[in-house]
Design an enzyme around this catalytic site. Structure first.
Site, short mmCIF file in Angstrom:
data_model
loop_
_atom_site.label_atom_id
_atom_site.label_comp_id
_atom_site.label_asym_id
_atom_site.label_seq_id
_atom_site.Cartn_x
_atom_site.Cartn_y
_atom_site.Cartn_z
N SER A 118 -3.64 -8.53 7.05
CA SER A 118 -4.15 -8.93 5.75
C SER A 118 -5.03 -10.18 5.86
O SER A 118 -5.95 -10.20 6.67
CB SER A 118 -2.98 -9.12 4.80
OG SER A 118 -3.40 -8.90 3.49
N HIS A 162 0.24 -1.32 2.08
CA HIS A 162 -0.28 -2.52 2.73
C HIS A 162 0.88 -3.23 3.44
O HIS A 162 1.76 -3.80 2.78
CB HIS A 162 -0.85 -3.41 1.62
CG HIS A 162 -1.48 -4.67 2.07
ND1 HIS A 162 -2.70 -4.69 2.72
CD2 HIS A 162 -1.08 -5.96 1.97
CE1 HIS A 162 -3.02 -5.94 2.99
NE2 HIS A 162 -2.05 -6.73 2.54
C1 GCU Z 1 -4.47 -10.52 -1.46
C2 GCU Z 1 -5.95 -10.66 -1.17
C3 GCU Z 1 -6.34 -9.95 0.13
C4 GCU Z 1 -5.43 -10.37 1.25
C5 GCU Z 1 -3.99 -10.21 0.85
C6 GCU Z 1 -2.98 -10.78 1.87
O1 GCU Z 1 -4.18 -9.22 -1.80
O2 GCU Z 1 -6.65 -10.19 -2.27
O3 GCU Z 1 -7.67 -10.23 0.46
O4 GCU Z 1 -5.74 -9.65 2.42
O5 GCU Z 1 -3.74 -10.93 -0.34
O6 GCU Z 1 -3.33 -11.56 2.70
O7 GCU Z 1 -1.81 -10.45 1.73
#
Ligand code: GCU
Length: 428
Positions: free
Chosen positions: A264, A410
């Site tokens: 992420s 995710h």
């Molecule tokens: C949020 C953000 C993302 C990121 C994510 C994370 O969803 O919008 O860009 O990758 O957090 O790091 O968990």
């Protein structure tokens, strides 16, 4: 005098940001993507075609690296000298299969230098082993329930449960992210694992570039034009490079075979670390999305405007020029991947992670291909094109770029790790 004005300005910015976040409606419809042309990684700024490795290395790569530095992530500090101290060691970790250490690495040689704490697992069997290096979100103590791992004392995000209290980590957090760090499997496969709490390097909140290594290198930061000052992603990447400096001194690990990995926002970070520091032999981007592997110009799911509004501290201020204006940006994210060429790169998406635009992540890997091929490797492999995005759970891992779309949410899972380990077996 100054403070109330500053505070009310900050409050106005925060409330207009909150409104912009509320008003944002993500597009998930391919048919509604505005027309765009991707910048060509193999045409120089002067319009010259790049036809050999020398022109790539000497002209085009530096141009792209410069643009990501000044327009996207920001210019970071120069590498500092480091020193380290071993904090603790357990020679019977992971059922006696591993040695577990914590080592503080200091940014600078002075007694009061700022530090980050490396949690290091090395297999007992084997010397000079390859390693995975990645930042973690919650503190080293969240990686494994082992009660002898130190509890971070640094600022942590409020998890709204018993694992944090007033931005401080609690005992209840031990092992809570163990599913993301299958230490035993990594050790059994003959790899070391090195992880660091990302907040050691830069706490993940917007304070106007004050805390973490922004504060440590304040004088240096003030010499950089404000729009180009490094954001938190560049700060975290800088920490990964200093961790690699330390690993070069650690006899149990082969620092020439280190894979930098992140999930992420920390996947965006591993990409930038691997792009900027060519010592990383392999780079893994797990669900990195916008500002990571996903093409910004598609503007599917999270967009540049949205990310700069929700997380104003992640990128340099110049990046806001491209809010709802992605076509004006001199680079797109396939070129970030191309900066890693010809080294091993693995990009992974998850089918339900629409916010990160799985297709945009895949296409980015496809469009980095020409640079990989110019440098004598095969990118994703000869049969893969923009039209052949693989079905879920069918990894592409024959070439120098690996890719998979995992079924599910995710996250960083054991399935993802198995693919990375298989790929690393071939690449490291
Ligand atoms: C949020 C953000 C993302 C990121 C994510 C994370 O969803 O919008 O860009 O990758 O957090 O790091 O968990």
């Amino acid at each position: 005098m100054f403070r109330p004005v500053f505070l009310s300005a900050l409050l106005i910015i925060l409330s207009s940001n909150a409104q912009a976040q509320k008003d944002f409606v993500a597009n998930y419809d391919e048919a509604r993507i505005s027309e765009f042309q991707l910048p060509d990684p193999l045409t120089t700024d002067a319009g010259e075609p790049v036809t050999d490795a020398k022109a790539w290395t000497q002209v085009r790569r530096p141009e792209i690296l410069r643009d990501f530095t000044t327009e996207v992530f920001g210019r970071g500090p120069q590498p500092c000298a480091i020193r380290h101290e071993v904090v603790n060691e357990n020679r019977e970790a992971i059922h006696g299969k591993a040695i577990r250490r914590e080592v503080d690495v200091f940014f600078g040689e002075s007694d009061d230098a700022h530090s980050m704490r490396l949690l290091i697992y090395t297999p007992k069997a084997g010397q000079n082993v390859p390693a995975f290096l990645g930042l973690n979100f919650g503190g080293n103590h969240t990686v494994d329930p082992d009660p002898t791992i130190s509890l971070t004392t640094r600022w942590v995000r409020d998890r709204k449960n018993e694992t944090t209290k007033k931005h401080t980590a609690t005992e209840a957090g031990r092992g809570t992210s163990a599913s993301r760090w299958p230490v035993e499997m990594i050790i059994d496969r003959g790899y070391a694992l090195v992880t660091i709490y990302y907040g050691d390097i830069d706490p993940d909140f917007d304070d106007g570039f004050e805390n973490g290594i922004h504060g440590v290198f304040r004088t240096e930061m003030e010499t950089i034009p404000p729009g180009q000052r490094w954001g938190s992603i560049a700060a975290w990447s800088y920490g990964l490079s200093r961790a690699l400096d330390y690993l070069q001194q650690d006899a149990s690990i082969d620092a020439s075979r280190v894979a930098v990995i992140g999930h992420s926002r920390l996947g965006k970070t591993s990409l930038w670390a691997g792009a900027a520091d060519e010592r990383f032999k392999m780079v893994v981007s797990n669900n990195s999305g916008c500002g990571g592997a996903a093409l910004s110009r598609r503007a599917i799911g999270e967009t540049v405007g949205r990310i700069n509004t929700s997380f104003p501290h992640w990128f340099c201020d110049n990046f806001t020029k491209y809010n709802s204006n992605e076509n004006a940006c001199p680079v797109d994210q396939h070129q970030l991947l191309a900066l890693i060429a010809p080294r091993a790169l693995y990009v992974a998406s998850a089918s339900e992670d629409k916010w990160a635009d799985p297709k945009g992540e895949f296409l980015s890997a496809v469009h980095a291909g020409p640079v990989y091929r110019l440098l004598g490797t095969n990118g994703l492999g000869d049969k893969i094109t923009a039209e052949t995005m693989p079905a879920p759970d069918t990894p592409i891992n024959e070439g120098k770029i690996g890719y998979h779309l995992r079924n599910g949410k995710h996250d960083l899972t054991e399935y993802d790790w198995r693919q990375y380990l298989d790929f690393a077996d071939r690449q490291l």
